[in-house]
Design an enzyme around this catalytic site. Sequence first.
Site, PDB file in Angstrom:
ATOM      1  N   GLU A  32       0.816  -1.355   0.013  1.00 43.15           N
ATOM      2  CA  GLU A  32      -0.098  -0.149   0.022  1.00 43.15           C
ATOM      3  C   GLU A  32       0.736   1.063  -0.082  1.00 43.15           C
ATOM      4  OE1 GLU A  32      -1.396   1.766   3.538  1.00 43.15           O
ATOM      5  OE2 GLU A  32      -0.942   0.258   4.566  1.00 43.15           O
ATOM      6  N   LYS A  94      -5.098  10.905   1.182  1.00 42.02           N
ATOM      7  CA  LYS A  94      -5.409   9.411   1.798  1.00 42.02           C
ATOM      8  C   LYS A  94      -6.657   8.978   0.990  1.00 42.02           C
ATOM      9  CE  LYS A  94      -6.525   7.099   6.065  1.00 42.02           C
ATOM     10  NZ  LYS A  94      -7.023   7.521   7.448  1.00 42.02           N
ATOM     11  N   VAL A 114      -5.534   0.427   3.344  1.00 33.60           N
ATOM     12  CA  VAL A 114      -5.574  -1.091   3.045  1.00 33.60           C
ATOM     13  C   VAL A 114      -6.901  -1.287   2.202  1.00 33.60           C
ATOM     14  CG1 VAL A 114      -6.233  -3.138   4.132  1.00 33.60           C
ATOM     15  CG2 VAL A 114      -4.425  -1.670   5.100  1.00 33.60           C
ATOM     16  N   ASP A 146     -16.424   5.429  14.733  1.00 32.87           N
ATOM     17  CA  ASP A 146     -15.168   5.543  13.867  1.00 32.87           C
ATOM     18  C   ASP A 146     -14.681   3.938  13.616  1.00 32.87           C
ATOM     19  OD1 ASP A 146     -12.960   5.905  12.438  1.00 32.87           O
ATOM     20  OD2 ASP A 146     -11.956   7.549  13.831  1.00 32.87           O
ATOM     21  N   SER A 148     -12.811   1.842  10.626  1.00 35.01           N
ATOM     22  CA  SER A 148     -12.062   1.963   9.542  1.00 35.01           C
ATOM     23  C   SER A 148     -12.874   0.952   8.420  1.00 35.01           C
ATOM     24  CB  SER A 148     -10.763   1.214   9.424  1.00 35.01           C
ATOM     25  OG  SER A 148     -10.343   1.071   8.181  1.00 35.01           O
ATOM     26  N   ALA A 149     -12.981   1.720   7.026  1.00 33.47           N
ATOM     27  CA  ALA A 149     -13.679   1.017   5.648  1.00 33.47           C
ATOM     28  C   ALA A 149     -12.591  -0.057   5.544  1.00 33.47           C
ATOM     29  CB  ALA A 149     -13.561   2.080   4.789  1.00 33.47           C
ATOM     30  N   ASP A 150     -11.549  -0.153   6.135  1.00 37.45           N
ATOM     31  CA  ASP A 150     -10.560  -1.427   5.594  1.00 37.45           C
ATOM     32  C   ASP A 150     -11.465  -2.845   6.379  1.00 37.45           C
ATOM     33  OD1 ASP A 150      -8.578   0.094   5.280  1.00 37.45           O
ATOM     34  OD2 ASP A 150      -7.520  -0.288   7.078  1.00 37.45           O
ATOM     35  N   LYS A 167      -3.199  -2.479  15.880  1.00 39.14           N
ATOM     36  CA  LYS A 167      -2.463  -1.852  16.812  1.00 39.14           C
ATOM     37  C   LYS A 167      -3.469  -1.213  18.063  1.00 39.14           C
ATOM     38  CE  LYS A 167       0.432   1.197  14.976  1.00 39.14           C
ATOM     39  NZ  LYS A 167       0.541   2.102  13.696  1.00 39.14           N
TER      40      LYS A 167
HETATM   41  N1  PSU Z   1      -2.094   1.571  10.610  1.00 42.00           N
HETATM   42  C1  PSU Z   1      -0.512   1.521  10.734  1.00 42.00           C
HETATM   43  N2  PSU Z   1      -0.020   2.274   9.608  1.00 42.00           N
HETATM   44  C2  PSU Z   1      -0.705   2.786   8.669  1.00 42.00           C
HETATM   45  C3  PSU Z   1      -2.271   2.725   8.391  1.00 42.00           C
HETATM   46  C4  PSU Z   1      -2.770   2.121   9.411  1.00 42.00           C
HETATM   47  O1  PSU Z   1      -0.189   1.252  11.345  1.00 42.00           O
HETATM   48  O2  PSU Z   1      -0.125   3.553   7.710  1.00 42.00           O
HETATM   49  C5  PSU Z   1      -2.951   3.230   7.493  1.00 42.00           C
HETATM   50  C6  PSU Z   1      -3.481   2.056   6.379  1.00 42.00           C
HETATM   51  O3  PSU Z   1      -3.275   2.657   5.161  1.00 42.00           O
HETATM   52  C7  PSU Z   1      -4.746   1.847   6.914  1.00 42.00           C
HETATM   53  C8  PSU Z   1      -5.291   3.170   7.153  1.00 42.00           C
HETATM   54  O4  PSU Z   1      -5.468   1.322   5.769  1.00 42.00           O
HETATM   55  O5  PSU Z   1      -4.187   3.575   8.027  1.00 42.00           O
HETATM   56  C9  PSU Z   1      -6.543   3.261   8.125  1.00 42.00           C
HETATM   57  O6  PSU Z   1      -7.221   4.479   8.147  1.00 42.00           O
HETATM   58  P1  PSU Z   1      -8.370   4.738   8.500  1.00 42.00           P
HETATM   59  O7  PSU Z   1      -8.342   4.305  10.294  1.00 42.00           O
HETATM   60  O8  PSU Z   1      -8.849   5.972   8.486  1.00 42.00           O
HETATM   61  O9  PSU Z   1      -9.536   3.793   7.860  1.00 42.00           O
HETATM   62 MN    MN Z   2     -11.697   6.025  10.629  1.00 48.70          MN
END
Ligand code: PSU
Ligand code: MN
Length: 314
Positions: A32, A94, A114, A146, A148-150, A167
Amino acid sequence: MPNQSSALVPYLDIHPRIATALANKQPVVALESTIISHGMPYPQNVETALLVEQTVREQGAEPATIAIINGRLTVGLDHQQIQHLGERGLEVIKTSRRDMPFIVAQQLDGATTVASTMIIAAMAGIKVFATGGIGGVHRQAETSMDISADLQELARTSVAVVCAGVKSILDIGLTLEYLETQGVPVVGYKTKVMPAFYTQSSEFEVDYQLDSAASIAKALQAKWHLGLNGGVVVANPIPDVHAMDSEAIEHVITSAIGEMQQQGITGKQTTPYLLAKIAQVTGGNSLAANIQLVLNNARLGAAIAHELSALEIG
Ligand code: PSU
Ligand code: MN
């Protein structure tokens, strides 16, 4: 030499070396780009991205770093493009699933998360993706919502994501619950315990422990042959020598979340804010751990891609 899937997707550019590898069923590992722009500071982000690619190559697989460049879904960035994303850092947009149409339509550059990296990898026909950590259910998501869309992407897009677990800026237990509801398997590589990114373990167990890349590849093949579309989380603990002290990191994370809330930071800014804050407070120790766990995931990703291509060739 575009492969068949790229011909079906007019917005997609696959680097010729990757198209050739895919056409010959050779192992390819997706990587990514939000980790480059938003996950690490410059210049370590660029150095790490190149080192991860090198590591994948040394394991006999083809690295495919993914981003959107001038509105093109790009599979296989060159050195200059990685440098560009790394230097511009937080100025790069992003780009998760919902951002993609705007970045494409306006011919912008987008660093893929991701979720969006999975989407583009799947379009290209790449089944294995290695990164550091996935997004998840944030702490206090019961009020912020909140998530994540992941996680939703893992439910729908058939790519295996090798990561170092979840994490603890996130709620690990709720993230695992969400993945269970969505039918996303979580595999522990040589562990029955869910790793927590900077540390090898958490208080949560994974569904299945598998001890070899070959057994993971077999499970992936079975899932997809059964028509069970969607991703798999392969949780690969950080190597012991690089792991951080769990109490110390917990303390840093708790205060970083407190500061974030005081500053009113929400939405897609939360994860990058917390990552930067943690790196700043730990004086770079967390960054060193982060780099090592990504390299470790790249090695396992390459091994799984290798076993999967062996199964496909038969
Ligand atoms: N966690 C990490 N490093 C990162 C990310 C997450 O330790 O770089 C990044 C990844 O690209 C992940 C994104 O898909 O943050 C998730 O962001 P959000 O929580 O806004 O969906
Ligand atoms: Mn988010």
